[in-house]
Structure formats: C-alpha cells, structure tokens
Design a protein around this motif. Structure first.
Motif, PDB file in Angstrom:
ATOM      1  N   ARG A   1       0.169  80.266 -13.941  1.00  0.00           N
ATOM      2  CA  ARG A   1      -0.768  80.419 -12.830  1.00  0.00           C
ATOM      3  C   ARG A   1      -0.707  81.827 -12.255  1.00  0.00           C
ATOM      4  N   VAL A   2      -1.879  82.309 -11.828  1.00  0.00           N
ATOM      5  CA  VAL A   2      -1.931  83.490 -10.982  1.00  0.00           C
ATOM      6  C   VAL A   2      -2.900  83.143  -9.855  1.00  0.00           C
ATOM      7  N   GLY A   3      -2.352  82.991  -8.647  1.00  0.00           N
ATOM      8  CA  GLY A   3      -3.165  82.495  -7.545  1.00  0.00           C
ATOM      9  C   GLY A   3      -3.670  81.103  -7.884  1.00  0.00           C
ATOM     10  N   SER A   4      -4.976  80.901  -7.776  1.00  0.00           N
ATOM     11  CA  SER A   4      -5.569  79.615  -8.119  1.00  0.00           C
ATOM     12  C   SER A   4      -6.071  79.591  -9.553  1.00  0.00           C
ATOM     13  N   ARG A   5      -5.867  80.678 -10.277  1.00  0.00           N
ATOM     14  CA  ARG A   5      -6.349  80.784 -11.658  1.00  0.00           C
ATOM     15  C   ARG A   5      -5.321  80.193 -12.613  1.00  0.00           C
ATOM     16  N   LEU A   6      -5.776  79.332 -13.523  1.00  0.00           N
ATOM     17  CA  LEU A   6      -4.903  78.707 -14.500  1.00  0.00           C
ATOM     18  C   LEU A   6      -5.088  79.353 -15.861  1.00  0.00           C
ATOM     19  N   SER A   7      -3.981  79.569 -16.552  1.00  0.00           N
ATOM     20  CA  SER A   7      -4.018  80.054 -17.928  1.00  0.00           C
ATOM     21  C   SER A   7      -3.222  79.097 -18.794  1.00  0.00           C
ATOM     22  N   ILE A   8      -3.879  78.518 -19.771  1.00  0.00           N
ATOM     23  CA  ILE A   8      -3.254  77.598 -20.708  1.00  0.00           C
ATOM     24  C   ILE A   8      -2.902  78.365 -21.979  1.00  0.00           C
ATOM     25  N   PHE A   9      -1.673  78.173 -22.489  1.00  0.00           N
ATOM     26  CA  PHE A   9      -1.238  78.829 -23.719  1.00  0.00           C
ATOM     27  C   PHE A   9      -0.918  77.768 -24.770  1.00  0.00           C
ATOM     28  N   ILE A  10      -1.546  77.887 -25.928  1.00  0.00           N
ATOM     29  CA  ILE A  10      -1.325  76.961 -27.040  1.00  0.00           C
ATOM     30  C   ILE A  10      -0.660  77.732 -28.174  1.00  0.00           C
ATOM     31  N   ALA A  11       0.509  77.253 -28.619  1.00  0.00           N
ATOM     32  CA  ALA A  11       1.278  77.983 -29.627  1.00  0.00           C
ATOM     33  C   ALA A  11       1.480  77.191 -30.909  1.00  0.00           C
ATOM     34  N   ASP A  12       0.919  76.010 -30.995  1.00  0.00           N
ATOM     35  CA  ASP A  12       1.106  75.153 -32.167  1.00  0.00           C
ATOM     36  C   ASP A  12      -0.131  75.225 -33.062  1.00  0.00           C
TER      37      ASP A  12
END
Length: 516
Positions: free
Chosen positions: A72-83
């Motif tokens: 998260r940065v503030g209210s911003r979401l970042s999803i990370f997919i590594a599979d």
C-alpha cells in the motif's frame, strides 16, 4: 521536504475520508501483505517505488506472505503476483479482465496526451485501434522486411563506430552501450519517419527525447493537489514544459513533411518508391469513438515518442547484457562463432543476412537465455482489472495496480536448474527450455515481454534485432574482457534494468570493416 509537504497537503485528509466513507472497501479480502501505517501505507514505500523495489525484497515478501501479496501507498493498492501459474491464469485465461491500465495522475496526461497511446492507454476501442495499427502497419513480418536495408545501414554505422572507438583507445577497449543506443535509435527514427536523417538530426532528436524522459519521474510531485504543486514546484514544471516543447519542435516538421509527401504521392507519381513509415500510418488513423477525427500533431508526437522509448533502450540494454555474457563466457562465444561460420561461410566482406538467422539455433538459444537471465524489467508495466474480480480467494479491486514479477518467473528454481547461471544449452534439444513459448500462451516459464493481451507488440522485432546485431557483432569482432578487469553484472534501474557499470570490452576486428 517535498515528501512532507505533499503528505500533509494531500494524503492524510483524503485517506481519512476514504476510510470513513468507504467501509465496504476495507471489508474485502485482499491478498496478504506487510502491516501498513494508517494513511501512509507500507513504510518501505517511503524509500522505494514499484519500479525500484529490488528483487531480494520482493522475494522475501513473497516467501513470507505467498505468491500474491498486497502493498500500500496511502489509499493506493499494489498487488504483486510472482507465480507463473497465477500469472498465466490472470493474463491468459482471464486476459480480458486483467488488461486495463491504471488511471494516470493528472500531470502524467501531458506525457501521454490523455492516455492516447498504447503502453498506458485504457483497455478499449481506442487502445485496440492504436495497437492494431502498429501491429499491421509496422510490425507485421512483411512490413518488417521492408526495413532490411535500414538495418544494414545501421549495422554498418555501428561497426564503424566501434572500430573507431577501439582504435582510438589504444588497447582496443570500448564502452559499447552508447554505440548500441545510438544505433537502435537511428533505426527507430528511420522506421518512424521513413527518412535516413543525418547524424546531427538524429542526435538532436535523441537528446530531446532522452532529456524529456529523464524528467518523467519528476511528474510524481504534481500528482498531489496539482494546482498547488505546480505553484510550489513551478520551476520544475516550466522545465518539463520546455522539454516537451523542444521535442515537439523537432518532431512536428518531420510529421508535416510526411503528410505533404503522402499527399503529393497520391496526386502525382504513384510509382514513386515510398517507404511506409509509422508516422504515415498515424496520419491515416481516424478515431471513430471521437467523431471520426484524425490524430492531432501532439498525439502523433506522443505515439512517436512511445515508439522510440519502447524500441531503443530495451533492445540496446538486452544487446549489452548479451555481449557481456559472451565476453564472460568465452566458450559460449566460440561455440556461437563456429555456428555462424558454418551457416554463412566466407562472403568477401558481406555481413550476415536476415535469412541466415534461421540456420542458427544456438544463436536463438543465446538470445533466449540472455532474456531469461536479464529481463528488460523486474516487473511488467502495471495492469489493472476492468472491475472488481475474485481471484484465488481474494478480491482484486478495480483501481489496484497489478504487477507481475518477471524475475521471479524467469529465475524459478522449480523450472530452471541453477537459474542464475548463464546456460544457453538449456534452450537446445533436451534442455528444460526447449520449445519455450516466449509469448506465454501455452504456459509461462519466462515472460521478458509480458504476456496476454498486453504483451509487448514489438517482441518479434526485438528478437530479430537481437539475433541480427549479436550475430554480426560477433562475426566482425572478437570480444574479450578489458585487461585487468572482470565483467560486473550488478544491476540498477533506469528506463530498463541495466548494467550498473556499463560493459567495457576489448575488441579486435576479425576482418576489415567496410567504410561505405
């Protein structure tokens, strides 16, 4: 000081209101991730951005929280997919749902002409129009062949430049990256404008383009309360506008010249030889979704700039990584040279032709292994979903960015034996990389160009350029380490994932370089 001002002005109050007024957002089951500070998100974001999160940090986070995580940065979401299996499910099986791009901050619309481009364009009819135009008018195999003479011209320029640098150094040592970048940029300029410009014109365009991109990261400060930040940082904003204007001043005369040539050709001599360029295709575009209008000059400038960005540094960087591995691994260089000599023999000064490349399977293995070991980026350009979607038991919110970690897939120990080692043989018969589909359509084992609907449309051209230039560079020069030095494979983030210390190699010509 900038961070403090921006946080106080724009993060705390909007984030608080967001949390108070949107309880439904908080109730969704997001992928797991590290604890976040209220309003500010994860503290690690105070020191890193998405593009600069290093591989070891992401690897540690995925080891702790699983193959899909939330930052998260503030209210911003970042999803990370590594599979790789999850990446295939998202990008291929659910491709339509994962094919959007984030809404850009207001200041970034200056760079993208309100997202009227391919790389950041929102998923929809306009994006499909731009991508289809590029794919059919420039990147179709038949159209790519039209530019074969341009590749021969650029190769000759590159070889002469390297020979000159080698001779001037006294001991044959060169730093080749600048030569690689100028060669790739010269080729892209020809493909874009359909003209063989002189060196000064090309360098002016390159300097304007690069100067503008180098200030791109400074647009971040204008993402928060633009009306205030443009005043606080007005000198920076003025500089960016000046750089944008300089780029436009160089591009627009070339665009107008192509428009005039097209009109004259249609009215007068239709038999005149006319190389169909990228600009020519853009001039013909009509935006059905916007009343059937043509593109503005600013929009064409944006698309040309994107064309240069996508095809120059990525290819030049991959070329440098490949030559660095060949310098380090002399046995691979000799094996590849033997294949080249067996495929083309001796030709009285003629270089390797594009049709010769089909005979060189080990060359393809070297390029594939270089892209696997040194992908152009650690993560692909961020995706977003077209609407809230349930994925692997979690909710992926519509406005969250979705990032696919290329390095985790390219270096997966479950797929690749000793993944950090450079072994082209793994892509030959019997190796674990035999028959790997670089597009990821069947399965994802590596994805240097992304995968699915947002895969880099120029991956075929990039593979051709890498094979063509690597083969010719190796045939013309012997590449060795500079005396008393070793190749440094440390990385750093610029526009791409580059060598922290550019390759220094000692070159010795295998035969005289043509001077014309």
């Amino acid at each position: 000081m900038e961070a403090v001002v921006l946080i106080l002005l724009s993060l705390v109050v909007p984030a608080a209101l967001y949390l108070l007024l949107s309880p439904s957002k908080r109730s969704k089951k997001l992928p797991p991730g590290p604890p976040a500070v209220p309003f500010l998100g994860n503290l690690l974001w105070l020191r890193n951005s998405v593009s600069h999160l290093n591989h070891s940090l992401l690897k540690d986070l995925h080891a702790k929280y699983g193959p899909i995580i939330t930052l998260r940065v503030g209210s911003r979401l970042s999803i990370f997919i590594a599979d790789r299996f999850l990446a295939h499910k998202a990008l291929i099986e659910l491709g339509a749902s994962f094919s959007d791009r984030p809404t850009l901050p207001a200041a970034n619309h200056l760079l993208t002409s309100d997202q009227h481009n391919i790389s950041s364009g929102r998923y929809g009819p306009l994006w499909r129009l731009f991508r289809r135009n590029l794919a059919t008018e420039i990147l179709h195999p038949a159209k790519i062949r039209v530019f074969s003479p341009a590749r021969e011209w650029v190769l000759a320029v590159l070889l002469r430049d390297l020979e000159s640098r080698s001779a001037e150094s006294g001991d044959g040592t060169v730093v080749a990256m600048e030569s690689f970048q100028f060669a790739m940029f010269s080729l892209l300029v020809f493909m874009c404008f359909g003209e063989k410009l002189d060196e000064k014109e090309i360098r002016d365009i390159e300097d304007a383009h690069r100067s503008y991109l180098q200030h791109f990261h400074e647009l971040k400060v204008f993402s928060f309360v633009p009306s205030i930040s443009k005043y606080v940082f007005r000198r920076r904003w003025t500089t960016i506008l000046q750089l944008k204007r300089r780029q436009r001043d160089l591009f627009v005369p070339l665009i107008r010249a192509r428009r005039a040539q097209k009109e004259n050709r249609q009215q007068n001599d239709k038999r005149e030889r006319f190389v169909h360029s990228y600009v020519d295709s853009l001039i013909d575009i009509k935006l059905a979704e916007e009343g059937g209008r043509g593109l503005t000059e600013d929009e064409i400038v944006t698309l040309c700039s994107e064309f240069f960005t996508a095809g120059t540094d990525t290819t030049a960087t991959a070329l440098q990584w490949t030559m660095a591995e060949l310098v380090k691994h002399q046995e691979v260089q000799q094996k590849l040279l033997q294949e080249i000599e067996e495929a083309v023999g001796i030709r009285n000064g003629e270089g390797i032709k594009e049709e010769d490349l089909q005979k060189m399977q080990y060359l393809k293995a070297v390029i594939m292994e270089s892209l696997r070991r040194h992908p152009p980026a650690q993560v692909v350009i961020p995706h977003t979903v077209t609407g809230d979607i349930e994925f692997e038991g979690y909710t992926i919110p519509k406005e969250a960015t979705v990032n696919f970690v290329v390095t985790e897939m390219n270096w997966d120990e479950k797929v690749w034996e000793a993944p950090k080692e450079f072994r082209p043989e793994r892509f030959m018969s019997g190796g674990e990389g035999e028959g790997v589909d670089v597009t990821g359509t069947r399965e994802i084992k590596m994805m240097p160009f992304g995968a699915g609907r947002r895969i880099c449309p120029g991956y075929g051209l990039a593979m051709l350029h890498l094979e063509y230039f690597v083969a010719n560079l190796l045939r013309e020069f012997n590449w060795e380490t500079a005396e008393g030095e070793e190749v440094d494979f440390s990385e750093k983030h610029e526009f791409t994932l580059v060598m922290k210390n550019p390759l220094r190699a000692r070159l010795s010509p295998r035969r005289p370089i043509k001077t014309t």
